[in-house]
Design a protein around this motif. Structure first.
Motif, PDB file in Angstrom:
ATOM      1  N   PRO A  55       0.815  -1.225   0.000  1.00 38.11           N
ATOM      2  CA  PRO A  55       0.000   0.000   0.000  1.00 38.11           C
ATOM      3  C   PRO A  55       0.851   1.278   0.000  1.00 38.11           C
ATOM      4  CG  PRO A  55      -0.919  -1.588   1.520  1.00 38.11           C
ATOM      5  CD  PRO A  55       0.382  -2.159   1.058  1.00 38.11           C
ATOM      6  N   PHE A  56       1.962   1.263   0.750  1.00 39.50           N
ATOM      7  CA  PHE A  56       2.846   2.427   0.753  1.00 39.50           C
ATOM      8  C   PHE A  56       3.418   2.659  -0.646  1.00 39.50           C
ATOM      9  CE2 PHE A  56       7.111   4.299   1.272  1.00 39.50           C
ATOM     10  CZ  PHE A  56       6.765   5.490   1.887  1.00 39.50           C
ATOM     11  N   LEU A  57       3.814   1.571  -1.317  1.00 41.94           N
ATOM     12  CA  LEU A  57       4.314   1.697  -2.685  1.00 41.94           C
ATOM     13  C   LEU A  57       3.205   2.150  -3.633  1.00 41.94           C
ATOM     14  CD1 LEU A  57       6.624  -1.461  -2.978  1.00 41.94           C
ATOM     15  CD2 LEU A  57       7.281   0.913  -2.536  1.00 41.94           C
ATOM     16  N   GLY A  58       1.954   1.767  -3.318  1.00 40.18           N
ATOM     17  CA  GLY A  58       0.827   2.229  -4.119  1.00 40.18           C
ATOM     18  C   GLY A  58       0.713   3.745  -4.086  1.00 40.18           C
ATOM     19  N   ASP A  67      -1.157  13.297  -9.675  1.00 37.20           N
ATOM     20  CA  ASP A  67      -1.973  13.663  -8.519  1.00 37.20           C
ATOM     21  C   ASP A  67      -3.057  12.658  -8.163  1.00 37.20           C
ATOM     22  OD1 ASP A  67      -0.530  15.984  -8.128  1.00 37.20           O
ATOM     23  OD2 ASP A  67      -1.901  17.228  -9.304  1.00 37.20           O
ATOM     24  N   ASP A  68      -3.347  11.692  -9.046  1.00 41.69           N
ATOM     25  CA  ASP A  68      -4.386  10.715  -8.717  1.00 41.69           C
ATOM     26  C   ASP A  68      -4.198   9.448  -9.550  1.00 41.69           C
ATOM     27  OD1 ASP A  68      -5.407  11.301 -11.287  1.00 41.69           O
ATOM     28  OD2 ASP A  68      -6.798  12.784 -10.490  1.00 41.69           O
ATOM     29  N   PHE A  69      -5.124   8.505  -9.393  1.00 39.85           N
ATOM     30  CA  PHE A  69      -4.998   7.211 -10.053  1.00 39.85           C
ATOM     31  C   PHE A  69      -5.046   7.333 -11.572  1.00 39.85           C
ATOM     32  CE2 PHE A  69      -6.971   3.292 -11.773  1.00 39.85           C
ATOM     33  CZ  PHE A  69      -5.963   2.393 -11.434  1.00 39.85           C
ATOM     34  N   ASN A  70      -5.780   8.305 -12.074  1.00 40.45           N
ATOM     35  CA  ASN A  70      -5.843   8.501 -13.528  1.00 40.45           C
ATOM     36  C   ASN A  70      -4.463   8.758 -14.110  1.00 40.45           C
ATOM     37  OD1 ASN A  70      -8.614   8.152 -13.974  1.00 40.45           O
ATOM     38  ND2 ASN A  70      -9.051  10.227 -13.275  1.00 40.45           N
ATOM     39  N   ASP A  71      -3.663   9.549 -13.395  1.00 40.53           N
ATOM     40  CA  ASP A  71      -2.302   9.837 -13.866  1.00 40.53           C
ATOM     41  C   ASP A  71      -1.461   8.563 -13.894  1.00 40.53           C
ATOM     42  OD1 ASP A  71      -2.795  12.581 -14.143  1.00 40.53           O
ATOM     43  OD2 ASP A  71      -2.416  12.931 -12.020  1.00 40.53           O
ATOM     44  N   LEU A  72      -1.665   7.687 -12.919  1.00 39.29           N
ATOM     45  CA  LEU A  72      -0.939   6.413 -12.878  1.00 39.29           C
ATOM     46  C   LEU A  72      -1.362   5.523 -14.049  1.00 39.29           C
ATOM     47  CD1 LEU A  72       0.893   4.299 -11.473  1.00 39.29           C
ATOM     48  CD2 LEU A  72      -1.089   3.662 -10.083  1.00 39.29           C
ATOM     49  N   GLY A  73      -2.670   5.369 -14.238  1.00 40.17           N
ATOM     50  CA  GLY A  73      -3.165   4.511 -15.307  1.00 40.17           C
ATOM     51  C   GLY A  73      -2.792   4.998 -16.690  1.00 40.17           C
ATOM     52  N   HIS A  74      -2.780   6.303 -16.888  1.00 38.35           N
ATOM     53  CA  HIS A  74      -2.496   6.865 -18.202  1.00 38.35           C
ATOM     54  C   HIS A  74      -1.048   6.650 -18.631  1.00 38.35           C
ATOM     55  CE1 HIS A  74      -6.152   9.796 -17.926  1.00 38.35           C
ATOM     56  NE2 HIS A  74      -6.491   8.573 -18.267  1.00 38.35           N
ATOM     57  N   PHE A 343      -8.114 -12.235  -8.149  1.00 43.63           N
ATOM     58  CA  PHE A 343      -7.962 -11.828  -9.549  1.00 43.63           C
ATOM     59  C   PHE A 343      -7.362 -10.433  -9.668  1.00 43.63           C
ATOM     60  CE2 PHE A 343      -9.727  -9.545 -13.228  1.00 43.63           C
ATOM     61  CZ  PHE A 343      -9.148 -10.304 -14.249  1.00 43.63           C
ATOM     62  N   VAL A 344      -7.927  -9.467  -8.964  1.00 46.79           N
ATOM     63  CA  VAL A 344      -7.534  -8.078  -9.194  1.00 46.79           C
ATOM     64  C   VAL A 344      -6.222  -7.704  -8.491  1.00 46.79           C
ATOM     65  CG1 VAL A 344      -8.810  -7.048  -7.248  1.00 46.79           C
ATOM     66  CG2 VAL A 344      -8.469  -5.736  -9.349  1.00 46.79           C
ATOM     67  N   TYR A 345      -5.911  -8.353  -7.361  1.00 44.02           N
ATOM     68  CA  TYR A 345      -4.717  -7.983  -6.606  1.00 44.02           C
ATOM     69  C   TYR A 345      -3.428  -8.120  -7.408  1.00 44.02           C
ATOM     70  CZ  TYR A 345      -4.904  -6.358  -1.786  1.00 44.02           C
ATOM     71  OH  TYR A 345      -4.995  -5.573  -0.676  1.00 44.02           O
ATOM     72  N   PRO A 346      -3.143  -9.288  -8.041  1.00 44.40           N
ATOM     73  CA  PRO A 346      -1.887  -9.398  -8.796  1.00 44.40           C
ATOM     74  C   PRO A 346      -1.744  -8.338  -9.881  1.00 44.40           C
ATOM     75  CG  PRO A 346      -2.869 -11.557  -8.494  1.00 44.40           C
ATOM     76  CD  PRO A 346      -3.893 -10.555  -8.034  1.00 44.40           C
ATOM     77  N   ILE A 347      -2.863  -7.952 -10.494  1.00 43.79           N
ATOM     78  CA  ILE A 347      -2.815  -6.943 -11.556  1.00 43.79           C
ATOM     79  C   ILE A 347      -2.400  -5.588 -10.981  1.00 43.79           C
ATOM     80  CG2 ILE A 347      -4.159  -5.749 -13.333  1.00 43.79           C
ATOM     81  CD1 ILE A 347      -5.995  -8.262 -13.357  1.00 43.79           C
ATOM     82  N   VAL A 348      -3.021  -5.206  -9.866  1.00 48.55           N
ATOM     83  CA  VAL A 348      -2.709  -3.915  -9.246  1.00 48.55           C
ATOM     84  C   VAL A 348      -1.292  -3.919  -8.678  1.00 48.55           C
ATOM     85  CG1 VAL A 348      -3.339  -2.296  -7.427  1.00 48.55           C
ATOM     86  CG2 VAL A 348      -5.131  -3.450  -8.742  1.00 48.55           C
ATOM     87  N   ILE A 349      -0.896  -5.034  -8.042  1.00 52.04           N
ATOM     88  CA  ILE A 349       0.461  -5.119  -7.492  1.00 52.04           C
ATOM     89  C   ILE A 349       1.493  -4.992  -8.603  1.00 52.04           C
ATOM     90  CG2 ILE A 349       2.137  -6.631  -6.339  1.00 52.04           C
ATOM     91  CD1 ILE A 349      -0.154  -7.784  -4.708  1.00 52.04           C
ATOM     92  N   THR A 350       1.252  -5.650  -9.732  1.00 52.58           N
ATOM     93  CA  THR A 350       2.177  -5.543 -10.868  1.00 52.58           C
ATOM     94  C   THR A 350       2.299  -4.099 -11.332  1.00 52.58           C
ATOM     95  OG1 THR A 350       1.633  -7.786 -11.622  1.00 52.58           O
ATOM     96  CG2 THR A 350       2.619  -6.313 -13.237  1.00 52.58           C
ATOM     97  N   LEU A 351       1.168  -3.422 -11.480  1.00 54.29           N
ATOM     98  CA  LEU A 351       1.182  -2.021 -11.903  1.00 54.29           C
ATOM     99  C   LEU A 351       1.980  -1.162 -10.936  1.00 54.29           C
ATOM    100  CD1 LEU A 351       0.119   0.295 -13.701  1.00 54.29           C
ATOM    101  CD2 LEU A 351      -1.921   0.356 -12.246  1.00 54.29           C
ATOM    102  N   VAL A 352       1.711  -1.326  -9.644  1.00 56.90           N
ATOM    103  CA  VAL A 352       2.369  -0.512  -8.620  1.00 56.90           C
ATOM    104  C   VAL A 352       3.867  -0.779  -8.584  1.00 56.90           C
ATOM    105  CG1 VAL A 352       2.615  -0.232  -6.119  1.00 56.90           C
ATOM    106  CG2 VAL A 352       0.341  -0.177  -7.160  1.00 56.90           C
ATOM    107  N   TYR A 368       5.166  -2.481 -19.714  1.00 60.42           N
ATOM    108  CA  TYR A 368       4.158  -2.485 -18.648  1.00 60.42           C
ATOM    109  C   TYR A 368       2.885  -3.206 -19.100  1.00 60.42           C
ATOM    110  CZ  TYR A 368       7.233   1.133 -16.783  1.00 60.42           C
ATOM    111  OH  TYR A 368       8.317   1.824 -16.324  1.00 60.42           O
ATOM    112  N   ILE A 369       2.505  -2.976 -20.363  1.00 57.25           N
ATOM    113  CA  ILE A 369       1.303  -3.633 -20.885  1.00 57.25           C
ATOM    114  C   ILE A 369       1.484  -5.147 -20.886  1.00 57.25           C
ATOM    115  CG2 ILE A 369      -0.104  -3.961 -22.956  1.00 57.25           C
ATOM    116  CD1 ILE A 369       0.407  -0.995 -23.615  1.00 57.25           C
ATOM    117  N   LEU A 370       2.633  -5.625 -21.353  1.00 62.63           N
ATOM    118  CA  LEU A 370       2.885  -7.074 -21.397  1.00 62.63           C
ATOM    119  C   LEU A 370       2.947  -7.664 -19.989  1.00 62.63           C
ATOM    120  CD1 LEU A 370       5.500  -7.475 -24.289  1.00 62.63           C
ATOM    121  CD2 LEU A 370       3.028  -7.796 -24.342  1.00 62.63           C
ATOM    122  N   ALA A 371       3.550  -6.937 -19.058  1.00 59.84           N
ATOM    123  CA  ALA A 371       3.612  -7.420 -17.670  1.00 59.84           C
ATOM    124  C   ALA A 371       2.208  -7.564 -17.087  1.00 59.84           C
ATOM    125  CB  ALA A 371       4.453  -6.474 -16.820  1.00 59.84           C
ATOM    126  N   LEU A 372       1.341  -6.593 -17.364  1.00 64.60           N
ATOM    127  CA  LEU A 372      -0.034  -6.643 -16.870  1.00 64.60           C
ATOM    128  C   LEU A 372      -0.822  -7.772 -17.532  1.00 64.60           C
ATOM    129  CD1 LEU A 372      -0.873  -2.833 -16.694  1.00 64.60           C
ATOM    130  CD2 LEU A 372      -0.639  -4.396 -14.771  1.00 64.60           C
TER     131      LEU A 372
END
Length: 432
Positions: A55-58, A67-74, A343-352, A368-372
Motif C-alpha cells: 500500500p505504501f508503494l501504491g 496527482d491521482d490514479f488517472n495519472d498512474l493509469g495513463h 484476480f484483481v490484486y496481482p494486476i494492481v500489485i504488478t502495476l504498482v 508495462y502492458i505485457l507485464a499486466l
C-alpha cells in the motif's frame, strides 16, 4: 514552518492510517495469529508485505505519476485508469469493503452488548452517519486525522500493550510450517484491500496536502511520503500486536468466527471494560474507513462520467447497496471476496511495483502492458483453481509455474513479459 509541517504530516498520516485501518484490518491479524503457532514474526513480515509495504508503494506510484490514479493509469494506457479503476472502486466500495465495515460494527460493536439487536437497524444508522460525513468530502481528512484516529490508536495501543506485557497463553507449536505461515500471512493481506485502496486514497491525500499549501511537486511529495511512512509505522505496530494477541489467545477452535475471537481477546486482556473498548474502537475504525471509501467512490465515478452522475447521488447509491449487503455477515463477505480479490490484486500489485521500480528508467508503455497481460492470465488461472474449475491434471501442470502453488504465480511471468517488452522497444529504437 517546521512545526507546521510536522503537524500537517501528523494529521495527514493519522488520516491515512485511519482510512486504511478498517474492519478487515482489525479482524484479520488475530485470526491469522490463531492459525500460525509460534511463527509469529515470519507471519507479521508476510502480512506486512501485502498489508503495509505494498500500500505504501501504491501511494508512491501515484505520487511519482501525478496527482491521482488517472495519472498512474495513463502512463500505461488511456483506458486502463477507467477500467481498472472501476473494478477497484467496486471492490473497495459497495461490493466488499463497505458492507464489511457495517457488518463488523454490528458483530463486534453492537451484538455482544445487545444480543437481540437487528443488523438492519445498525446498518441503517451506520450508513446514515457515513452519508452525512461523506457529503462534505473536503472535511474528511481533518476530521479523521484530528479527532477520530487518536482515540482509535489509544484504545488499540492499550489493548496490545497489556496483551504483550501479560499474554493470555504461550503460542502453540507445530500448527503450520514456516513456509505455510508465510503464505497464509501474505495471502490474508489481500483481504485488507489496502493495495487497491492505496492507489485511490493517494489522490485524497495529495489533494489534502496541496490544500494545506504544499503546491510545489518536490515539497508535496515529501509531505505525502512522510505521511505515508507515519501511517505505515502505525500499521506495523498494530498489525504485529494483533497477530501476537491471536497467537497467544489460548483458543484451539479455529472454527471460531473472527469477531468472536476479537471479543474473547479484548475481554481476556481488558476484563469487563474489554467489550466496551473494542466496540468503540471497532466503530471508529469502520466508520473512518467507510467515510473515506464512500468519498472515494463518489468522487471517482462522478469524474469518470464527467459529472453526468452527481457526487451526492453516487454516495447515496453506494450507501444503500452497502447497507443491503452488510446484513449477510462478516465471514460470508470475506468468503465471497476471496476470488475477486485473488484476480484483481496481482494486476494492481504488478502495476504498482513496476511503476515504482522501473518508472524513472522505462518510459515506453509496451513493457508495462505485457507485464499486466501476464499477471492477468496467471490471476485468471489462479481464480479457476480457487473455484475448482481446473482439473487435477491441469493443476499439476500449472503448479510448475514458479510460486503458483503459493498464489504468487504472477511474479515470474510478469517480469519475463516486461523484459520481452523492453527488448522489443530497444530493437525498435535501434532500427531507427
Amino acid at each position: 514552518m517546521i512545526l507546521r509541517k510536522l503537524r500537517d504530516i501528523t494529521t495527514i498520516g493519522f488520516a491515512l492510517f485511519a482510512m486504511f485501518f478498517g474492519a478487515g484490518n482489525l479482524l484479520l491479524p488475530p485470526f491469522i495469529g490463531l492459525q500460525i503457532g509460534d511463527h509469529v514474526w515470519i507471519t507479521i513480515l508476510a502480512f506486512g508485505l501485502t498489508g503495509i509495504l505494498l500500500p505504501f508503494l501504491g501511494i508512491l506510484s501515484v505520487t511519482n505519476s501525478g496527482d491521482d490514479f488517472n495519472d498512474l493509469g495513463h502512463r500505461i494506457n488511456k483506458n486502463l485508469a477507467a477500467i481498472l479503476g472501476s473494478v477497484i472502486m467496486i471492490c473497495i466500495g459497495p461490493l466488499i469493503a463497505l458492507p464489511r465495515t457495517a457488518a463488523t460494527t454490528f458483530e463486534v460493536g453492537i451484538l455482544p452488548s445487545f444480543p437481540n439487536s437487528n443488523p438492519v437497524w445498525t446498518s441503517i444508522l451506520f450508513f446514515a452517519i457515513t452519508w452525512l460525513f461523506s457529503i462534505v468530502p473536503s472535511k474528511v481528512v481533518d476530521l479523521v486525522g484530528n479527532i477520530l484516529t487518536p482515540f482509535l490508536l489509544l484504545v488499540l495501543v492499550i489493548l496490545i500493550g497489556m496483551g504483550i506485557a501479560n499474554p493470555i497463553a504461550e503460542p502453540q507449536t507445530d500448527i503450520l510450517s514456516a513456509p505455510e505461515a508465510f503464505t497464509l500471512g501474505f495471502i490474508e493481506g489481500y483481504q485488507t484491500l489496502d493495495v487497491l485502496a492505496s492507489v485511490i486514497f493517494a489522490g485524497i491525500i495529495i489533494s489534502a496536502t496541496k490544500a494545506k499549501g504544499y503546491e510545489r511537486i518536490r515539497e508535496k511529495n515529501k509531505v505525502v511520503i512522510a505521511s505515508g511512512a507515519l501511517a505505515a509505522a502505525c500499521l506495523f505496530f498494530i498489525y504485529g500486536g494483533l497477530v501476537y494477541l491471536g497467537a497467544t489467545s489460548d483458543i484451539e477452535n479455529t472454527d471460531l468466527t473472527r469477531s468472536a475471537l476479537l471479543i474473547h481477546i479484548s475481554n481476556s486482556i481488558l476484563g469487563q471494560y474489554g467489550t466496551l473498548a473494542i466496540a468503540i474502537s471497532i466503530a471508529l475504525a469502520c466508520l473512518t474507513t467507510a467515510i473515506a471509501l464512500t468519498t472515494a467512490v463518489g468522487t471517482f465515478f462522478s469524474n469518470l462520467t464527467n459529472g453526468k452522475l452527481g457526487y451526492r447521488l453516487l454516495v447515496t447509491i453506494s450507501c444503500i447497496i452497502s447497507g443491503i449487503l452488510s446484513v449477510t455477515g462478516v465471514d460470508n463477505i470475506i468468503q465471497f471476496a476471496y476470488p475477486p480479490l485473488a484476480f484483481v490484486y496481482p494486476i494492481v500489485i504488478t502495476l504498482v511495483l513496476y511503476i515504482v521500480i522501473f518508472g524513472r528508467f522505462v518510459k515506453t508503455k509496451l513493457p508495462y502492458i505485457l507485464a499486466l497481460i501476464a499477471s492477468t492470465i496467471i490471476a485468471t488461472l489462479n481464480v479457476m483453481k480457487i473455484l475448482g474449475i481446473l482439473h487435477t491434471d491441469s493443476l499439476t501442470w500449472f503448479n510448475h509455474i514458479p510460486f503458483f502453488a503459493y498464489e504468487l504465480g504472477w511474479v515470474v511471468p510478469s517480469f519475463v513479459f516486461f523484459v520481452i517488452g523492453f527488448g522489443v522497444d530497444r530493437m525498435k529504437t535501434n532500427k531507427h
